[in-house]
Design a protein around this motif. Sequence first.
Motif, mmCIF file in Angstrom:
data_model
loop_
_atom_site.group_PDB
_atom_site.id
_atom_site.type_symbol
_atom_site.label_atom_id
_atom_site.label_comp_id
_atom_site.label_asym_id
_atom_site.label_seq_id
_atom_site.Cartn_x
_atom_site.Cartn_y
_atom_site.Cartn_z
ATOM 1 N N MET A 1 -86.711 6.817 65.591
ATOM 2 C CA MET A 1 -85.947 6.900 64.676
ATOM 3 C C MET A 1 -85.982 8.195 63.937
ATOM 4 S SD MET A 1 -85.521 4.599 61.200
ATOM 5 C CE MET A 1 -84.319 3.238 61.930
ATOM 6 N N HIS A 2 -84.930 8.806 63.398
ATOM 7 C CA HIS A 2 -84.940 10.207 62.996
ATOM 8 C C HIS A 2 -84.571 9.991 61.465
ATOM 9 C CE1 HIS A 2 -83.995 14.483 62.920
ATOM 10 N NE2 HIS A 2 -83.270 14.514 62.169
ATOM 11 N N ALA A 3 -85.136 10.885 60.637
ATOM 12 C CA ALA A 3 -84.842 10.849 59.158
ATOM 13 C C ALA A 3 -84.388 12.224 58.663
ATOM 14 C CB ALA A 3 -86.291 10.472 58.623
ATOM 15 N N ILE A 4 -83.547 12.100 57.793
ATOM 16 C CA ILE A 4 -82.914 13.207 56.986
ATOM 17 C C ILE A 4 -83.039 13.263 55.627
ATOM 18 C CG2 ILE A 4 -80.842 14.551 56.645
ATOM 19 C CD1 ILE A 4 -79.842 13.594 59.405
ATOM 20 N N GLU A 5 -83.693 14.194 55.111
ATOM 21 C CA GLU A 5 -83.867 13.785 53.409
ATOM 22 C C GLU A 5 -83.059 15.288 52.679
ATOM 23 O OE1 GLU A 5 -87.427 14.737 50.376
ATOM 24 O OE2 GLU A 5 -87.819 14.178 52.189
ATOM 25 N N PHE A 6 -82.290 14.770 51.632
ATOM 26 C CA PHE A 6 -81.604 15.747 50.829
ATOM 27 C C PHE A 6 -81.510 14.968 49.613
ATOM 28 C CE2 PHE A 6 -78.430 12.807 52.903
ATOM 29 C CZ PHE A 6 -77.552 12.640 51.765
ATOM 30 N N GLU A 7 -81.165 16.044 48.680
ATOM 31 C CA GLU A 7 -80.802 15.486 47.114
ATOM 32 C C GLU A 7 -79.309 15.470 46.885
ATOM 33 O OE1 GLU A 7 -83.204 16.998 44.099
ATOM 34 O OE2 GLU A 7 -85.109 16.690 45.393
ATOM 35 N N THR A 8 -78.682 14.650 45.944
ATOM 36 C CA THR A 8 -77.233 14.681 45.727
ATOM 37 C C THR A 8 -77.183 14.123 44.450
ATOM 38 O OG1 THR A 8 -75.087 14.551 46.622
ATOM 39 C CG2 THR A 8 -76.693 12.660 46.983
ATOM 40 N N GLU A 9 -76.116 14.573 43.627
ATOM 41 C CA GLU A 9 -75.692 13.816 42.475
ATOM 42 C C GLU A 9 -74.765 12.440 42.975
ATOM 43 O OE1 GLU A 9 -75.307 17.220 39.342
ATOM 44 O OE2 GLU A 9 -73.435 17.057 40.539
ATOM 45 N N ILE A 10 -74.955 11.741 41.953
ATOM 46 C CA ILE A 10 -74.281 10.576 42.035
ATOM 47 C C ILE A 10 -73.224 10.562 41.090
ATOM 48 C CG2 ILE A 10 -74.143 7.995 41.803
ATOM 49 C CD1 ILE A 10 -77.163 8.025 42.588
ATOM 50 N N LYS A 11 -71.890 10.675 41.248
ATOM 51 C CA LYS A 11 -70.666 10.538 40.424
ATOM 52 C C LYS A 11 -69.711 9.509 40.795
ATOM 53 C CE LYS A 11 -70.742 15.698 40.441
ATOM 54 N NZ LYS A 11 -69.966 16.899 40.678
ATOM 55 N N ASN A 12 -69.762 8.736 39.759
ATOM 56 C CA ASN A 12 -68.704 7.603 39.934
ATOM 57 C C ASN A 12 -69.293 6.532 40.849
ATOM 58 O OD1 ASN A 12 -67.117 8.294 37.861
ATOM 59 N ND2 ASN A 12 -65.825 9.530 39.327
ATOM 60 N N GLY A 13 -70.391 6.485 41.205
ATOM 61 C CA GLY A 13 -70.911 5.722 42.039
ATOM 62 C C GLY A 13 -71.162 6.157 43.581
ATOM 63 N N GLN A 14 -70.425 7.577 43.637
ATOM 64 C CA GLN A 14 -70.405 7.801 45.250
ATOM 65 C C GLN A 14 -71.402 8.804 45.358
ATOM 66 O OE1 GLN A 14 -66.228 9.111 45.512
ATOM 67 N NE2 GLN A 14 -65.666 6.744 45.803
ATOM 68 N N LEU A 15 -71.987 9.025 46.579
ATOM 69 C CA LEU A 15 -72.941 10.193 46.994
ATOM 70 C C LEU A 15 -72.029 11.078 47.893
ATOM 71 C CD1 LEU A 15 -75.573 7.736 48.242
ATOM 72 C CD2 LEU A 15 -75.648 8.981 45.942
ATOM 73 N N THR A 16 -72.399 12.196 47.669
ATOM 74 C CA THR A 16 -72.082 13.470 48.611
ATOM 75 C C THR A 16 -72.942 13.878 49.571
ATOM 76 O OG1 THR A 16 -70.413 13.976 46.856
ATOM 77 C CG2 THR A 16 -70.793 15.608 48.616
ATOM 78 N N ILE A 17 -72.682 13.742 50.950
ATOM 79 C CA ILE A 17 -73.530 14.179 51.920
ATOM 80 C C ILE A 17 -73.198 15.873 52.342
ATOM 81 C CG2 ILE A 17 -74.257 14.156 54.283
ATOM 82 C CD1 ILE A 17 -73.411 11.084 54.394
ATOM 83 N N PRO A 18 -74.528 16.499 52.005
ATOM 84 C CA PRO A 18 -74.153 17.890 52.362
ATOM 85 C C PRO A 18 -73.558 18.227 53.531
ATOM 86 C CG PRO A 18 -76.256 17.449 51.500
ATOM 87 C CD PRO A 18 -75.588 16.332 51.820
ATOM 88 N N THR A 19 -72.353 19.252 53.670
ATOM 89 C CA THR A 19 -71.636 19.625 54.566
ATOM 90 C C THR A 19 -72.474 20.009 55.692
ATOM 91 O OG1 THR A 19 -71.313 21.753 53.732
ATOM 92 C CG2 THR A 19 -69.623 20.130 53.272
ATOM 93 N N HIS A 20 -73.586 20.907 55.340
ATOM 94 C CA HIS A 20 -74.310 21.482 56.685
ATOM 95 C C HIS A 20 -75.038 20.272 57.359
ATOM 96 C CE1 HIS A 20 -77.735 20.934 53.553
ATOM 97 N NE2 HIS A 20 -78.333 21.006 54.759
ATOM 98 N N LEU A 21 -75.141 19.124 56.837
ATOM 99 C CA LEU A 21 -75.717 17.960 57.698
ATOM 100 C C LEU A 21 -74.795 17.177 58.238
ATOM 101 C CD1 LEU A 21 -78.055 16.468 54.884
ATOM 102 C CD2 LEU A 21 -78.589 17.817 56.980
ATOM 103 N N LEU A 22 -73.342 17.382 58.157
ATOM 104 C CA LEU A 22 -72.267 16.488 58.916
ATOM 105 C C LEU A 22 -72.293 16.623 60.434
ATOM 106 C CD1 LEU A 22 -69.475 16.892 56.160
ATOM 107 C CD2 LEU A 22 -71.041 14.893 56.499
ATOM 108 N N PRO A 23 -72.480 17.774 60.908
ATOM 109 C CA PRO A 23 -72.567 17.923 62.424
ATOM 110 C C PRO A 23 -73.742 16.985 62.955
ATOM 111 C CG PRO A 23 -72.035 20.082 61.485
ATOM 112 C CD PRO A 23 -72.511 18.989 60.234
ATOM 113 N N GLU A 24 -74.808 16.925 62.242
ATOM 114 C CA GLU A 24 -76.063 16.296 62.671
ATOM 115 C C GLU A 24 -75.901 15.074 62.698
ATOM 116 O OE1 GLU A 24 -80.797 15.788 62.300
ATOM 117 O OE2 GLU A 24 -79.601 17.545 61.042
ATOM 118 N N LEU A 25 -74.976 14.299 61.824
ATOM 119 C CA LEU A 25 -74.796 12.866 61.569
ATOM 120 C C LEU A 25 -73.674 12.557 62.471
ATOM 121 C CD1 LEU A 25 -74.543 12.819 57.632
ATOM 122 C CD2 LEU A 25 -76.689 12.129 59.282
ATOM 123 N N SER A 26 -72.928 13.230 62.897
ATOM 124 C CA SER A 26 -71.970 13.001 64.064
ATOM 125 C C SER A 26 -72.228 12.087 65.489
ATOM 126 C CB SER A 26 -71.009 13.970 64.450
ATOM 127 O OG SER A 26 -71.621 14.980 64.989
#
Length: 67
Positions: A1-26
């Motif tokens: 299992m692989h782990a990714i750690e990042f911090e983000t704000e919660i706005k209206n109950g939604q989390l934003t995944i940093p754009t630089h992590l999106l290619p790895e998540l695909s």
Amino acid sequence: MHAIEFETEIKNGQLTIPTHLLPELSSYQYGKVVLLLKEKPKPKKLFAHKVKIDNFIMPKREELYES
């Protein structure tokens, strides 16, 4: 299992995944999310509980600074 750690704000109950992590998540099909939440600081109320002192008379300025 692989782990990714990042911090983000919660706005209206939604989390934003940093754009630089999106290619790895695909390249993954499933993920498990664990949130470590930090509460918003509560505003301090300085005079939240007023106390009335019977027969209290505010001293005059001169009385406060008498030697």
